[in-house]
Design a protein around this motif. Structure first.
Motif, PDB file in Angstrom:
ATOM      1  N   LEU A  56       1.025  -0.962   0.047  1.00 34.81           N
ATOM      2  CA  LEU A  56      -0.479   0.516  -0.264  1.00 34.81           C
ATOM      3  C   LEU A  56       0.511   1.372   0.255  1.00 34.81           C
ATOM      4  O   LEU A  56       0.151   2.170  -0.593  1.00 34.81           O
ATOM      5  N   VAL A  57       1.927   0.860   0.223  1.00 36.61           N
ATOM      6  CA  VAL A  57       3.041   2.445   0.587  1.00 36.61           C
ATOM      7  C   VAL A  57       3.848   3.075  -0.842  1.00 36.61           C
ATOM      8  O   VAL A  57       3.473   3.704  -1.383  1.00 36.61           O
ATOM      9  N   GLU A  58       4.319   1.221  -1.242  1.00 36.25           N
ATOM     10  CA  GLU A  58       4.044   1.922  -2.957  1.00 36.25           C
ATOM     11  C   GLU A  58       2.982   2.329  -3.809  1.00 36.25           C
ATOM     12  O   GLU A  58       3.109   2.901  -4.645  1.00 36.25           O
ATOM     13  N   ASP A  59       1.636   1.651  -3.498  1.00 38.20           N
ATOM     14  CA  ASP A  59       0.761   2.046  -4.436  1.00 38.20           C
ATOM     15  C   ASP A  59       0.736   4.003  -3.791  1.00 38.20           C
ATOM     16  O   ASP A  59       0.418   4.702  -4.579  1.00 38.20           O
ATOM     17  N   ARG A  60       0.988   4.141  -2.580  1.00 34.96           N
ATOM     18  CA  ARG A  60       0.498   5.562  -1.955  1.00 34.96           C
ATOM     19  C   ARG A  60       1.621   6.729  -3.414  1.00 34.96           C
ATOM     20  O   ARG A  60       2.038   7.554  -3.711  1.00 34.96           O
ATOM     21  N   THR A  61       2.899   6.048  -2.408  1.00 38.53           N
ATOM     22  CA  THR A  61       4.177   6.772  -3.359  1.00 38.53           C
ATOM     23  C   THR A  61       4.173   6.679  -4.674  1.00 38.53           C
ATOM     24  O   THR A  61       3.724   8.196  -5.926  1.00 38.53           O
TER      25      THR A  61
END
Length: 846
Positions: A56-61
């Motif tokens: 999810l962190v990668e998706d947000r970034t």
């Protein structure tokens, strides 16, 4: 009986609904975002296992990077936007957001760069099964077909458009797929199939509303945008029996008092769907004038009388209500309110304009409110001061510079805009052509003239010469053969056109205007109704559009710069481009455009005009060839590609072959190598060097990732067929025909996704026919008609299908195939022979 409706605005398609459906079709084209040449293995990266899902962190970034790329594009920095989107793919290969980046890059390449092959690579990466968004996959698959359409590879285009229709039957892309199928057939001269496909545009149902649950889920909320055409769609099983030429009346009325009748027409043969439309306009109600007058806040009620219902009731009134909304626009205009301005002059008034039909509530001049603000760019010292914050234990003294606002607000004025009276010009409608009956003497002369309207004669088949098939009547036309043709057509009833808008003293424009004075001053006076600004300040005009087509409140913003002096007309003082690479690329695009124009001239038979355009394009490319050689890289590669295309179109086959070989030699990893090899093989085939052509086609088959392998396999089969036709020895010719059959079969077996499958299967069926294996030929013909509705030469398939059935003594079924050929392909050269055979079978009682 259920009623489904929606109001999606698509660039060129009608939007479909359930029983009664309404849509507003916008004349604005869909916005296209999204470039960059993808890495060669981009598509392979996207085929990783689903378990390698990004966090999810990668998706947000990654999402933030997508937004940053969008901002770059809005700031007119497309190169930077491309780099940002490309970085999403490279840095986050497991994130689902990469599919958004692929779509944006593909759209940019397709719309702006016209680089169809590179765009298709991105769309293919977004269309894989791993992408959980059906909407994205449907869009990507549609755009793959569009890329093939623009490349004029209609076979592949049809394949992907049919996949969209089959795999995503309720998506909005289905209507666009039918549209491109129709256009593809039109480009190929298959007008009957084009009509059939285009009749299906607007018949696909919209997706269900994601906010609805269970059985209550219906089509997305329907609205009517004021001033746009209102489309009504009625779906009723009883309408399948509607007589040709008959219409279905539907009553539409607005809450402000207007009442109109929409005549709906059938969209095909023996179908249960009818569609009608009526223009709408802001104005005082005038019932039955052919235009629906509405105003802000209105509702429109659509009523359809269902004569026979499933419950057995004789009649039932089906009613649907939709809201009228206006999607607002805001702009800073010139003094005549004719053009928008990107700059405003200090010491003069700012002409503000908002277009919003929602606030046209009365017959007088209505008002609405908006805001105008002045922003000034912060100095480096101010930005540096903001980057330092008081430190506490466990924190640093700096903040993220990307979160800093580059501008500070200087002044603000709340503005009241008043509705303006707009005098609308009346546009004369185009007169409807009416068939005027000819003089009886001339009609008789035309009817007895064998040259008039006679189709192109076709060579007789050997089987016809042997007398195995029914004999037709004498080719001399009979006077009473077609009584309908001799009957003069009656004048069509004049179409009811909307009456011109008359000036009745009311104001219903939906256009609101005001003027705010812009003063040059460092000192700001918050109490006055003027704005104080300095040169290069940013003027921001803001309006809150509370009610619109999106269903949610939106903020409409327009920006302009404050400038000194006068905004006079722009004069071009220099036309030369100093940047060498940019100049060469500009010349290449010009040459490509000239080549495409030449291609269109060639299609229309204007060879002299086509040669002129090719000569201009060739001169441009040869002029920059020296500079392109110095620059090297992608620029030189594209120069070679453009020259080879020009030489090939000009039939300078030796030069085209030499350029193709140079491209392969200097750029062995080029994405254009397979296309260059195909072109080289076509040159060899035209020069009757068939063995050499087969060798070149075979080298394309060795390129595992090439999308043209099916095309190469089909080319090999064509070469063997040409060799068979040129061989005088019957035994040798038969052997080569057998080899050709095996090569055509490989197209069907190994390359089922190729656009050549339909043609290959047709060739196989013809082989069976020559071998007198009629049963197997019929099996193949039926397979093509069922699975390849867009294949070329369907008229030939129907003709040979009928001949096979005749030889198997199924003469009644044979006649059906000939009749279908006449109905579906009246422009075919075989239609005349089919009509003669069908008539002979009819007289024989079959």
């Amino acid at each position: 009986m259920k009623i489904l409706s929606t109001a999606r605005s698509l660039g060129f398609v009608l939007v479909a609904f359930g029983l009664v459906a309404i849509a507003v079709v916008s004349s604005d084209s869909l916005p296209r975002l999204a470039l960059g040449q993808p890495a060669r293995d981009t598509k392979d990266k996207d085929k990783g296992p689903a378990s390698e899902r990004g966090s999810l962190v990668e998706d947000r970034t990654a999402r933030k990077l997508i937004e940053a790329g969008d901002a770059r594009l809005e700031a007119n920095e497309p190169t930077k936007a491309v780099e940002v989107w490309q970085s999403v793919i490279e840095r986050y290969p497991r994130s689902k957001v990469r599919f958004d980046a692929h779509l944006k890059l593909g759209n940019y390449l397709l719309a702006k760069e016209r680089a169809f092959d590179r765009a298709r690579t991105h769309f293919e990466s977004a269309a894989i099964e791993e992408n959980g968004s059906e909407e994205q996959r449907a869009e990507a698959m549609l755009k793959i077909g569009v890329c093939y359409f623009e490349s004029r590879n209609f076979g592949k285009c049809f394949k992907f458009m049919r996949d969209v229709i089959e795999k995503f039957p309720v998506s909005p892309q289905v209507n666009q797929a039918f549209y491109y199928i129709g256009r593809g057939h039109f480009e190929q001269g298959h007008y009957s199939r084009a009509i059939t496909a285009l009749e299906r545009v607007g018949t696909a149902l919209p997706p269900p509303d994601p906010k609805a649950e269970g059985p209550k889920a219906t089509a997305t909320a329907e609205i009517l945008e004021a001033g746009k055409r209102l489309f009504v769609r009625v779906d009723d099983a009883d309408l399948a029996a509607l007589e040709p030429g008959k219409t279905v009346p539907v009553r539409v009325e607005s809450t402000s008092g207007d009442v109109e009748t929409v005549e709906c027409h059938a969209i095909g043969r023996n179908v249960r769907v009818v569609i009608g439309s009526i223009p709408t306009a802001l104005g005082k109600p005038r019932p039955n004038n052919g235009r629906l007058e509405i105003r802000g806040g209105d509702k429109v009620k659509i009523s359809y009388l269902d004569v026979h219902t499933a419950t057995g009731n004789k009649e039932r009134l089906v009613v649907k209500e939709i809201d009228v909304v206006g999607t607002a626009t805001a702009a800073i205009m010139d003094g005549a309110y004719s053009e928008t301005l990107a700059g405003v002059v200090l010491g003069r008034g700012i002409n503000l304009q908002v277009v919003d039909a929602d606030w046209d509530l009365t017959d007088g001049a209505d008002i609405l409110k908006a805001t105008v603000e002045v922003y000034r760019e912060k100095t480096p010292e101010e930005i540096a001061a903001e980057t330092m914050v008081p430190t506490t234990p466990g924190t640093t003294g700096k903040v993220d510079p990307t979160k800093l606002d580059r501008f500070k607000k200087i002044d603000k004025v709340d503005v009241i805009l008043t509705e303006a009276k707009i005098v609308k010009q009346v546009v004369e409608s185009t007169p409807i052509p009416i068939d005027i009956p000819k003089d009886p003497k001339e009609e008789k002369k035309d009817a007895t003239d064998p040259k008039a309207d006679s189709p192109t004669p076709t060579p007789k088949k050997e089987e016809e010469k042997k007398g195995d098939e029914p004999k037709t009547d004498s080719p001399t036309p009979k006077k009473a053969e077609d009584p309908k043709a001799e009957t003069p057509k009656k004048d069509m009833p004049p179409k009811v056109e909307p009456k011109p808008i008359e000036d009745d003293g009311t104001i219903h424009s939906g256009v609101f205007r005001a003027v705010v004075f812009l003063e040059k001053s460092e000192k700001v006076n918050p109490a006055d109704q003027a704005l104080q600004a300095m040169p290069n300040d940013l003027i921001v005009f803001t309006y809150i559009d509370a009610k619109n087509a999106t269903g949610e409140s939106r903020t409409v913003v327009f920006k302009a710069r404050a400038v000194e002096g006068s905004l006079g007309s722009v004069r071009v003082s220099q036309t030369q481009i100093s940047d060498q690479d940019l100049r060469v690329r500009t010349q290449l695009k010009t040459a490509s455009a000239l080549t495409n124009i030449g291609n269109r001239y060639k299609e229309f038979g204007l060879k002299q005009h086509a040669d002129q355009k090719y000569q201009q394009a060739m001169a441009l490319c040869e002029e920059i060839s020296g500079e392109a050689t110095k620059l090297g890289g992608r620029t030189l590669e594209e120069t070679y590609v453009q020259l080879w295309k020009i030489y090939f179109e000009m039939d300078k086959l030796d030069l085209a072959a030499a350029m193709s070989q140079r491209l392969q030699r200097e750029f062995p990893n080029s994405e254009f190598v397979d296309a260059a090899l195909i072109s080289l093989a076509q040159v060899a085939r035209k020069q009757n060097q068939l063995q050499r052509a087969i060798g070149i086609y075979t080298s394309v088959l060795r390129l595992d990732k090439s999308p043209l392998r099916g095309e190469a396999q089909y080319g090999i089969a064509e070469c063997y067929e040409d060799m068979a036709k040129a061989t005088a020895d019957p035994a040798g010719s038969a052997q080569l025909f057998d080899q050709s059959f095996q090569e055509y079969k490989k197209v069907f077996d190994k390359f089922p996704d190729s656009g050549r499958v339909g043609e290959a299967v047709s060739k196989m069926a013809n082989y069976y026919y020559v071998q007198k294996d009629y049963a197997r030929a019929i099996d193949v013909f039926e397979s093509v008609l069922r699975a390849q509705p867009d294949a070329k030469f369907l008229d030939v398939i129907l003709f040979n299908y009928g001949r096979c059935l005749y030889r198997l003594e199924k003469k009644g079924d044979a006649r059906k195939q000939f009749d279908q050929l006449i109905a579906d392909f009246p422009e075919s050269a075989l239609a005349a022979d089919a009509k003669k055979i069908s008539e002979a079978l009819r007289k024989a009682g079959h």
